[in-house]
Design an enzyme around this catalytic site. Structure first.
Site, mmCIF file in Angstrom:
data_model
loop_
_atom_site.group_PDB
_atom_site.id
_atom_site.type_symbol
_atom_site.label_atom_id
_atom_site.label_comp_id
_atom_site.label_asym_id
_atom_site.label_seq_id
_atom_site.Cartn_x
_atom_site.Cartn_y
_atom_site.Cartn_z
ATOM 1 N N HIS A 1 0.808 -1.228 0.000
ATOM 2 C CA HIS A 1 0.000 0.000 0.000
ATOM 3 C C HIS A 1 0.837 1.272 0.000
ATOM 4 C CE1 HIS A 1 0.041 1.398 4.321
ATOM 5 N NE2 HIS A 1 0.407 0.155 4.543
ATOM 6 N N CYS B 1 0.372 5.368 12.048
ATOM 7 C CA CYS B 1 -0.078 4.300 12.945
ATOM 8 C C CYS B 1 -0.139 4.773 14.386
ATOM 9 C CB CYS B 1 0.835 3.091 12.868
ATOM 10 S SG CYS B 1 1.952 3.118 11.504
HETATM 11 N N1 PLP Z 1 8.109 0.283 7.913
HETATM 12 C C1 PLP Z 1 8.012 1.552 7.517
HETATM 13 C C2 PLP Z 1 9.249 2.352 7.324
HETATM 14 C C3 PLP Z 1 6.750 2.138 7.306
HETATM 15 O O1 PLP Z 1 6.648 3.402 6.928
HETATM 16 C C4 PLP Z 1 5.598 1.339 7.523
HETATM 17 C C5 PLP Z 1 4.242 1.934 7.395
HETATM 18 O O2 PLP Z 1 4.002 3.051 7.831
HETATM 19 C C6 PLP Z 1 5.770 0.000 7.911
HETATM 20 C C7 PLP Z 1 7.033 -0.491 8.100
HETATM 21 C C8 PLP Z 1 4.589 -0.892 8.127
HETATM 22 O O3 PLP Z 1 3.944 -1.137 6.888
HETATM 23 P P1 PLP Z 1 2.527 -1.851 6.807
HETATM 24 O O4 PLP Z 1 1.509 -0.780 6.932
HETATM 25 O O5 PLP Z 1 2.521 -2.494 5.444
HETATM 26 O O6 PLP Z 1 2.471 -2.853 7.881
#
Ligand code: PLP
Length: 379
Positions: free
Chosen positions: A203, A324
């Site tokens: 995504h 998040c």
């Molecule tokens: N790692 C980084 C650097 C991210 O920016 C994100 C999402 O914000 C993630 C991991 C986690 O991704 P996902 O939403 O696919 O779990």
């Protein structure tokens, strides 16, 4: 609408939308594990997608595993490696500026008795090399976890030098690399990079949500996180989805084409905004050599959330800290770790761009910022 929140998530591309339509046809929808000919067709389709995905990432087919998201990839890699390789050591090195997907796994490991050693980070968001060496020299480091492009600042990890240092000082230390924000923006060739495990997220590259990838270099052994029917060579059980894998592949094809052209437009947008915002007294918190897709800016006189909602009035969308954790109303731990003072960090907003943003949007953004300053700044 101006969408400058592409590090949080991207909009689904037209190509991915069309691909989803194609792949959800009933003739392709059988269980790839089924023994009948419809099942075989789905399995063939799935393996083809896997091989093409691997090719575009510079990996072998059996080094690529489809997951639900990068968080799952990180959990599988970090916990799975430490669980399977107990004799490799009891310590992990990393930084405090990692995404929560990594930090929470490290926290979990520390509760299990593993030793987590955090290396220092400079004002540019990069880990300090001497600190990496120092922690490695203490011995017992089974795993090193780093991020290629920081999601809050765009700071680029000097991965080549870090990987050389690790190989020189502690050759048995495995490397997990979060490549989520780098995909489609920096060249990635997994076979020559020197990482043992890498995570990717669909995504963030204009696919739908619900698809990620985990790369595990051949020969690296990890315990699977998800147990069940033994799909994907037992590494990630659960019925395979050619639809989700195909959406990831379609997005990957798009973002790995015309990378330089896309980047040069984003560079122009970034340079223009840096100049215009600085001249209005805003503080640029992304390092000068950051990836141009992310621009972290502190607006004096506006708390992050206030600025976010002011921009929202103009149909402009940005982030405060990483999405998040945005609802927890915390000041960015990444900026604090880089030495940014709490007040400046409390006013920080992240603008993040995609290949679909334009200079016209950047010009419009500045006009709106001017109006916001005029209307809301308490002088
Ligand atoms: N790692 C980084 C650097 C991210 O920016 C994100 C999402 O914000 C993630 C991991 C986690 O991704 P996902 O939403 O696919 O779990």
């Amino acid at each position: 609408m101006i969408y400058f929140d592409n590090s949080a998530t991207t909009f689904v591309s037209d190509g991915v939308r069309a691909k989803l339509q194609e792949l959800t046809d009933n003739s392709l929808s059988a269980n790839p594990g089924a023994l009948h000919k419809l099942g075989n067709k789905a399995a063939e389709l799935y393996e083809g997608i896997r091989t093409e995905t691997a090719g575009l990432l510079g990996a072998k087919t059996d080094e690529i595993f489809f997951t639900s998201c990068a968080t799952e990839s990180a959990n599988t890699a970090i916990k799975g490696y430490m669980s399977r390789n107990k004799r490799a050591g009891n310590a992990v090195i990393s930084t405090r500026t990692e995404h929560k997907a990594t930090l929470e796994c490290l926290e979990y490991l520390s509760k299990l008795g593993y030793e987590i050693r955090y290396v220092k980070v400079g004002h540019d968001g990069k880990p300090v090399m001497e600190s990496i060496e120092e922690e490695l020299k203490k011995g017992g480091v089974a795993l090193a976890c780093f991020t290629l492009v920081n999601n809050e600042t765009g700071s680029i990890l000097p991965f080549e030098s870090i990987s050389k240092t690790i190989k020189a000082v502690s050759p048995d230390t495995a490397i997990y690399l979060d490549c989520v924000q780098a995909l489609g923006k920096l060249p990635i060739n997994l076979s020559s990079m020197g990482a043992d495990m890498c995570s990717f997220s669909g995504h963030k590259i204009h696919s739908i949500k619900g698809n990620g990838v985990l790369y595990i270099r051949k020969g690296v052994r990890i315990d699977p996180l998800i147990l069940g029917g033994g799909q994907q060579e037992g590494m990630r059980s659960g019925t395979q989805s050619p639809v989700l894998a195909g959406a990831f592949l379609e997005a990957l094809k798009e973002v790995t084409s015309e990378v330089d052209e896309a980047r040069s437009e984003v560079e122009k947008i970034n340079a223009y905004l840096r100049k215009e915002l600085s001249s209005r007294g805003a503080k640029i918190l992304s390092p000068d050599d950051a990836l141009p897709y992310v621009l972290n800016v502190s607006f004096e006189g506006f708390e992050s959330e206030t600025m976010l909602h002011c921009l929202e009035i103009y149909d402009i969308y940005v982030s405060t800290v990483s999405a998040c954790s945005a609802k927890q109303k915390k000041v960015s731990y990444v900026l604090l770790e880089m030495g940014v003072d709490r007040k400046t960090a409390a006013n920080a907003v992240r603008l993040s761009f995609s290949r679909y943003n334009t200079m016209d949007e950047a010009v419009e953004f500045i006009k709106c910022v001017d109006e916001i300053y005029d209307q809301f700044l308490v002088k």
